[in-house]
Write a protein that holds these residues in place. Structure first.
Motif, PDB file in Angstrom:
ATOM      1  N   ALA A 117      -0.173   8.500  10.112  1.00  0.00           N
ATOM      2  CA  ALA A 117      -0.861   8.374   8.828  1.00  0.00           C
ATOM      3  C   ALA A 117      -1.683   7.092   8.740  1.00  0.00           C
ATOM      4  CB  ALA A 117       0.141   8.445   7.683  1.00  0.00           C
ATOM      5  N   VAL A 118      -1.183   6.001   9.330  1.00  0.00           N
ATOM      6  CA  VAL A 118      -1.915   4.731   9.235  1.00  0.00           C
ATOM      7  C   VAL A 118      -2.700   4.431  10.508  1.00  0.00           C
ATOM      8  CG1 VAL A 118      -0.334   3.772   7.528  1.00  0.00           C
ATOM      9  CG2 VAL A 118       0.108   3.367   9.953  1.00  0.00           C
ATOM     10  N   LYS A 163       0.851  -1.185   0.000  1.00  0.00           N
ATOM     11  CA  LYS A 163       0.000   0.000   0.000  1.00  0.00           C
ATOM     12  C   LYS A 163       0.890   1.239   0.000  1.00  0.00           C
ATOM     13  CE  LYS A 163      -3.452  -2.455   2.813  1.00  0.00           C
ATOM     14  NZ  LYS A 163      -4.292  -2.403   4.049  1.00  0.00           N
ATOM     15  N   THR A 209       0.958   5.573   1.655  1.00  0.00           N
ATOM     16  CA  THR A 209       0.296   6.632   2.402  1.00  0.00           C
ATOM     17  C   THR A 209       1.067   7.925   2.196  1.00  0.00           C
ATOM     18  OG1 THR A 209      -0.614   7.240   4.564  1.00  0.00           O
ATOM     19  CG2 THR A 209       1.576   6.258   4.563  1.00  0.00           C
ATOM     20  N   ARG A 210       0.384   9.024   2.388  1.00  0.00           N
ATOM     21  CA  ARG A 210       1.001  10.335   2.252  1.00  0.00           C
ATOM     22  C   ARG A 210       1.280  10.879   3.654  1.00  0.00           C
ATOM     23  NH1 ARG A 210       3.149  12.325  -2.358  1.00  0.00           N
ATOM     24  NH2 ARG A 210       1.311  11.554  -3.494  1.00  0.00           N
TER      25      ARG A 210
END
Length: 285
Positions: A89-90, A7, A9-10
């Motif tokens: 972020a996660v 995956k 993420t930003r």
């Protein structure tokens, strides 16, 4: 065998960070932090072996693999900042951090500065310091001479001394390709950042439970170096993997997963008791 999902993420700073995720969503969160020249792929042998008690994340750091490559920001504190932003972020409030090789420097910096976010720290083949290592000076000389595209023989030589036992050719080919993704300046600035940082100082002030994993055939890190970690981090424990080299998690992934699962089960009890073995000779600091 656990399924691995890739995956991305930003981060709050704007950088794109790819990551692999594996294990049970109900398991204890464990975040793997790779070192110089690697990506999330370095942990693939571990991710495939995860028990249901663990929920693993393996981000790829800036400049490495398929992550964004900013022009600057390759000191250990930059990687530590990204790691904290990744947790946010996660949506990970508190996790076990597993740092491998130089990635353990960023992991222990987060453990020391944000103990509320770290239930426990695992250091796998992580140097206490580099200023006393002739190999570090030799690496600096080599990376200073790099120009793009980075030569394949450089990466192959970099990887060649990492293991003391044979690992799969396909896996080593993958790790070589991952190493070739780093531009010369990422190699140079990451090594510069490590050498210009007082690594011994990053060991001080760590109060979270800490497990040190070390292969006794590691050509870069002598036992005395690992003892320095034990002497500095109160209550830390050493598990020795006999016959393993620097990246012991490539050579004996099943045993390393058992070590991590047992440790996570103790520091995050909701992970349960499954996989509670430590699989190696033990010494305490």
């Amino acid at each position: 065998m656990s399924t691995v999902e890739v995956k991305s993420t930003r981060l709050a700073g704007g950088s794109l960070m790819p990551y692999a995720e594996a294990g049970s969503p109900e398991g204890a969160p464990v975040v793997f932090v790779h070192g110089l020249g690697d990506s999330w792929w370095t942990f693939e042998p571990l991710l495939r072996q995860l028990p249901a008690t663990l929920h693993a994340y393996a981000p790829t750091q800036r400049g490495h693999g398929d992550a964004d490559r900013p022009a600057e920001g390759y000191r250990p504190e930059d990687f530590a900042r990204d790691l904290l932003q990744f947790l946010d972020a996660v949506g990970i409030g508190r996790a076990v951090l597993v740092g491998a090789s130089s990635g353990g420097v960023a992991a222990r910096m987060v453990a020391g500065s944000h103990p509320d976010r770290v239930a426990g720290l695992v250091l796998m083949g992580v140097p206490a310091a580099l200023d006393d290592k002739p190999g570090a000076a030799s690496l600096w000389e080599s990376v200073q001479a790099l120009r793009d595209p980075v030569p394949r023989p450089f990466v192959e030589d970099f990887l060649s001394g990492m293991v003391s036992r044979p690992v799969g050719r396909g896996f080593m080919a993958t790790m070589t390709e991952e190493g070739l993704k780093l531009p010369a300046y990422v190699w140079q600035e990451t090594v510069r950042g490590l050498l210009e940082t007082d690594l011994a100082a990053t060991l001080r002030g760590i109060l979270v439970p800490t497990l040190v994993l070390w292969g006794d055939e590691d050509p870069y890190l002598p036992r005395a170096d690992q003892q320095r970690i034990l002497d500095t981090i109160f209550g830390s424990t050493l598990v020795v993997h006999e016959g393993s080299g620097h990246v012991l998690y490539w050579e004996q992934p099943e045993r390393v997963v058992q070590d991590i699962a047992g440790f996570a089960g103790r520091v995050l009890p909701r992970a349960g008791a499954e996989g509670d073995g430590d699989g190696g000779a033990r010494a305490s600091g």
